[in-house]
Write a protein that holds these residues in place. Structure first.
Motif, PDB file in Angstrom:
ATOM      1  N   THR A  10       0.830  -1.197   0.000  1.00  0.00           N
ATOM      2  CA  THR A  10       0.000   0.000   0.000  1.00  0.00           C
ATOM      3  C   THR A  10       0.866   1.249   0.000  1.00  0.00           C
ATOM      4  OG1 THR A  10      -0.068   0.196   2.388  1.00  0.00           O
ATOM      5  CG2 THR A  10      -1.676  -1.277   1.378  1.00  0.00           C
ATOM      6  N   THR A  12       0.635   3.630   1.955  1.00  0.00           N
ATOM      7  CA  THR A  12       0.979   3.946   3.348  1.00  0.00           C
ATOM      8  C   THR A  12       2.238   3.208   3.771  1.00  0.00           C
ATOM      9  OG1 THR A  12      -1.361   4.258   3.854  1.00  0.00           O
ATOM     10  CG2 THR A  12       0.136   3.943   5.703  1.00  0.00           C
ATOM     11  N   LYS A  20      11.348   5.744   7.293  1.00  0.00           N
ATOM     12  CA  LYS A  20      12.322   4.956   8.057  1.00  0.00           C
ATOM     13  C   LYS A  20      13.684   5.003   7.373  1.00  0.00           C
ATOM     14  CE  LYS A  20      10.510   0.857   8.597  1.00  0.00           C
ATOM     15  NZ  LYS A  20      10.457  -0.544   9.069  1.00  0.00           N
ATOM     16  N   ILE A  23      15.519   8.149   7.996  1.00  0.00           N
ATOM     17  CA  ILE A  23      16.126   8.194   9.317  1.00  0.00           C
ATOM     18  C   ILE A  23      17.365   7.308   9.356  1.00  0.00           C
ATOM     19  CG2 ILE A  23      15.780   7.623  11.743  1.00  0.00           C
ATOM     20  CD1 ILE A  23      12.834   8.335  11.370  1.00  0.00           C
ATOM     21  N   ALA A  24      17.244   6.102   8.793  1.00  0.00           N
ATOM     22  CA  ALA A  24      18.366   5.168   8.806  1.00  0.00           C
ATOM     23  C   ALA A  24      19.569   5.739   8.064  1.00  0.00           C
ATOM     24  CB  ALA A  24      17.941   3.834   8.187  1.00  0.00           C
ATOM     25  N   ARG A  52      -1.180  10.494   6.863  1.00  0.00           N
ATOM     26  CA  ARG A  52      -1.456  10.488   8.296  1.00  0.00           C
ATOM     27  C   ARG A  52      -1.406   9.074   8.875  1.00  0.00           C
ATOM     28  NH1 ARG A  52      -3.131  13.987  11.644  1.00  0.00           N
ATOM     29  NH2 ARG A  52      -4.464  12.508  12.729  1.00  0.00           N
ATOM     30  N   GLU A  53      -1.911   8.106   8.120  1.00  0.00           N
ATOM     31  CA  GLU A  53      -1.864   6.720   8.608  1.00  0.00           C
ATOM     32  C   GLU A  53      -0.421   6.279   8.794  1.00  0.00           C
ATOM     33  OE1 GLU A  53      -4.172   3.843   6.532  1.00  0.00           O
ATOM     34  OE2 GLU A  53      -5.924   5.145   6.352  1.00  0.00           O
ATOM     35  N   ARG A  56       0.906   8.028  11.868  1.00  0.00           N
ATOM     36  CA  ARG A  56       0.334   7.429  13.080  1.00  0.00           C
ATOM     37  C   ARG A  56       1.030   6.114  13.405  1.00  0.00           C
ATOM     38  NH1 ARG A  56      -2.891   9.099  17.183  1.00  0.00           N
ATOM     39  NH2 ARG A  56      -4.229  10.158  15.696  1.00  0.00           N
ATOM     40  N   ALA A  57       1.260   5.315  12.366  1.00  0.00           N
ATOM     41  CA  ALA A  57       1.908   4.021  12.569  1.00  0.00           C
ATOM     42  C   ALA A  57       3.309   4.212  13.142  1.00  0.00           C
ATOM     43  CB  ALA A  57       1.968   3.255  11.251  1.00  0.00           C
ATOM     44  N   VAL A  60       3.141   5.165  16.892  1.00  0.00           N
ATOM     45  CA  VAL A  60       2.959   4.104  17.876  1.00  0.00           C
ATOM     46  C   VAL A  60       4.208   3.235  17.973  1.00  0.00           C
ATOM     47  CG1 VAL A  60       0.480   4.053  17.456  1.00  0.00           C
ATOM     48  CG2 VAL A  60       1.971   2.436  16.289  1.00  0.00           C
ATOM     49  N   LEU A  61       5.029   3.230  16.935  1.00  0.00           N
ATOM     50  CA  LEU A  61       6.269   2.458  16.999  1.00  0.00           C
ATOM     51  C   LEU A  61       7.360   3.207  17.762  1.00  0.00           C
ATOM     52  CD1 LEU A  61       6.529   0.892  13.424  1.00  0.00           C
ATOM     53  CD2 LEU A  61       5.866  -0.210  15.562  1.00  0.00           C
ATOM     54  N   LEU A  77      14.958   8.369  19.494  1.00  0.00           N
ATOM     55  CA  LEU A  77      15.289   7.011  19.048  1.00  0.00           C
ATOM     56  C   LEU A  77      16.064   6.247  20.117  1.00  0.00           C
ATOM     57  CD1 LEU A  77      16.303   7.656  15.324  1.00  0.00           C
ATOM     58  CD2 LEU A  77      14.140   6.818  16.205  1.00  0.00           C
ATOM     59  N   LEU A  82      11.610   3.263  21.460  1.00  0.00           N
ATOM     60  CA  LEU A  82      11.316   2.236  20.473  1.00  0.00           C
ATOM     61  C   LEU A  82      10.743   0.963  21.086  1.00  0.00           C
ATOM     62  CD1 LEU A  82      14.563   2.650  18.330  1.00  0.00           C
ATOM     63  CD2 LEU A  82      12.290   3.525  17.808  1.00  0.00           C
ATOM     64  N   THR A  85       6.432  -0.389  22.711  1.00  0.00           N
ATOM     65  CA  THR A  85       5.434  -1.309  22.186  1.00  0.00           C
ATOM     66  C   THR A  85       5.550  -2.693  22.812  1.00  0.00           C
ATOM     67  OG1 THR A  85       6.810  -2.160  20.403  1.00  0.00           O
ATOM     68  CG2 THR A  85       5.603  -0.130  19.982  1.00  0.00           C
TER      69      THR A  85
ATOM     70  N   GLU B  53      -6.974   4.985  11.092  1.00  0.00           N
ATOM     71  CA  GLU B  53      -5.667   5.222  11.714  1.00  0.00           C
ATOM     72  C   GLU B  53      -5.449   4.259  12.870  1.00  0.00           C
ATOM     73  OE1 GLU B  53      -4.684   9.230  12.724  1.00  0.00           O
ATOM     74  OE2 GLU B  53      -5.470  10.034  10.857  1.00  0.00           O
ATOM     75  N   ARG B  56      -4.793   0.834  11.420  1.00  0.00           N
ATOM     76  CA  ARG B  56      -3.454   0.775  10.844  1.00  0.00           C
ATOM     77  C   ARG B  56      -2.411   0.622  11.946  1.00  0.00           C
ATOM     78  NH1 ARG B  56      -1.272   0.018   5.878  1.00  0.00           N
ATOM     79  NH2 ARG B  56      -2.834   1.401   4.967  1.00  0.00           N
ATOM     80  N   VAL B  60       0.294  -2.536  12.398  1.00  0.00           N
ATOM     81  CA  VAL B  60       1.755  -2.552  12.445  1.00  0.00           C
ATOM     82  C   VAL B  60       2.257  -3.154  13.759  1.00  0.00           C
ATOM     83  CG1 VAL B  60       1.903  -0.519  10.977  1.00  0.00           C
ATOM     84  CG2 VAL B  60       2.021  -0.255  13.446  1.00  0.00           C
ATOM     85  N   LEU B  92      16.961   0.779  13.301  1.00  0.00           N
ATOM     86  CA  LEU B  92      17.188   2.207  13.530  1.00  0.00           C
ATOM     87  C   LEU B  92      18.238   2.480  14.600  1.00  0.00           C
ATOM     88  CD1 LEU B  92      13.546   3.615  13.309  1.00  0.00           C
ATOM     89  CD2 LEU B  92      15.327   3.573  11.565  1.00  0.00           C
ATOM     90  N   ARG B  97      24.159   1.704  20.963  1.00  0.00           N
ATOM     91  CA  ARG B  97      23.004   0.839  21.176  1.00  0.00           C
ATOM     92  C   ARG B  97      23.137  -0.475  20.410  1.00  0.00           C
ATOM     93  NH1 ARG B  97      19.540   4.183  21.123  1.00  0.00           N
ATOM     94  NH2 ARG B  97      18.295   4.013  19.242  1.00  0.00           N
TER      95      ARG B  97
END
Lengths: 233, 233
Positions: A10, A12, A20, A23-24, A52-53, A56-57, A60-61, A77, A82, A85, B53, B56, B60, B92, B97
DNA sequence: ACCAGCGGAGTGGTCCGACCACTACCGCTC
DNA sequence: GAGCGGTAGTGGTCGGACCACTCCGCTGGT
């Protein structure tokens, strides 16, 4: 000849991967602010809803942090961000997997306690003792549980491995402990718990890693064995 | 008098908590199908956008699974489902770390290998040997890495703790290993790796947990020490 | 009676545009 | 200079529309 490429999954998911990757690759630094949702959507070629999805994902991560009215930022980070969750796993696990989680905790907790015995500073030791005495001078189960958690948290912090501490924090999530301990403590295990905590403390004071490892392993192992028998019935 | 209550956080977060609670309370069983996004949005009193959202986010986290054209389902809530996100941490993480992660892996991998030595079945042992020989009879780094991963994965599976195996799987994520090992193997560490794997295998064949623990700890510890020195420069 | 193929109903996936709630910052007032 | 008020800009929410895919029952042939 279109260069927009592969169309994996998808939009998203693709957006998540792109952020990601940014950032990596260091194109986004911890703490840095991202473009607005609207701009990001345009840049990555998707709608704001889907963008936005993705945000949002990643939120939460523990990778991103959205501040209402301000903007979207990359978290520090750090392990705590991290591994937040990890608590979800503990919350949704039941039956045999609770035993597995306790087994993991026993292994990590004993190692962390051993490391702490070798490295702990006087200040940190004082903090541990504070929670130990507080735990022994009250009868409120809620308060006991809170100091119990803090006791082990201080020790994990003293071990000097933030990642390990963060995992242990998740394995000791409030709801997890509350569910398991509710039954455990009802069987009059308070005294045993006090003795085990005292043994751990003694090993820390003596800076004896092996004794600390054994004491911590026994401590978690007790709960583990109790839970095993519970599941049998 | 309004019963809709406290208004904590965003509506999306509330929806996530409600769905998690439904699962924790057993009102939603693993594998079960949820109402449609549209119905869920109505039931929980929010718009479909916000509902999506929340879905989603839980997707994940490995709690839900969305099948296009079919519906939304609760996953089996097994360790592998919920701990998939662990790979993000490894991907990441940088610098100090990475060492912390290897330290955690050393502790868990040595324990898992010790457990495997005690419990491994002939069939599982044969599978381990398959990857060991395959790893020693090729020069393609990609293939070596793949069999290396499979070697340890089989051992972790034989340990009988799915949760521990899932965590180790995350700690050995492809990108993580690729990043660290790229440099490690370049320094001619192939032979050492082969010897260490052979030692682990011997301990498994002999069903000697202590030897297996030591061999696995040394194996991971080597990489860990190498990485420590790398960070110093 | 069987089954291959077609089609429609239902579902998640995507997009759009509007408005709300909150934050940050600038400039005005005192 | 400090305090205040307004305003532009941000994330948060909403509703509706359409697309892509899956599933299943219907149809037609054999």
């Amino acid at each position: 000849m279109d260069e927009t490429a592969p169309q994996k999954g998808t939009v998203t998911q693709r957006a998540m991967e792109q952020i990601k990757a940014m950032i990596a690759e260091g194109r986004l630094e911890p703490g840095q602010r991202l473009p607005t949702e609207r701009d990001l959507a345009v840049q990555l070629g998707l709608s704001r809803s889907s963008m936005r999805e993705a945000i949002r994902a990643l939120t939460v991560l523990g990778v991103l942090e959205a501040r209402h009215g301000s903007g979207i930022y990359v978290t520090q980070l750090e392990a705590g961000d991290l591994l937040e969750t990890f608590g979800v796993v503990a919350d949704l696990s039941r039956g045999p997997r609770l035993v597995e989680l306790l087994e993991v905790r026993r292994v990590l907790e004993s190692t962390a306690t051993a490391l702490a015995a070798a490295r702990i500073s006087p200040d940190q030791l004082a903090e541990v003792e504070k929670h130990l005495t507080a735990m022994n001078t009250t009868d409120d189960p809620e308060e006991i549980l809170a100091h119990d958690l803090a006791f082990h948290r201080e020790i994990a912090a003293a071990a000097g491995n933030d990642t390990m501490a963060a995992i242990l924090e998740g394995l000791s999530s409030r709801t997890f402990r509350a569910r398991v301990w509710r039954g455990y403590e009802e069987e009059g295990a308070f005294d045993r718990t006090r003795r085990e905590h005292a043994a751990i403390h003694r090993a820390l004071v003596a800076h004896d890693p092996e004794a600390a490892r054994a004491a911590a392993a026994a401590h978690v192992g007790e709960v583990e064995q109790w839970l095993r028998t519970q599941l049998g019935s």
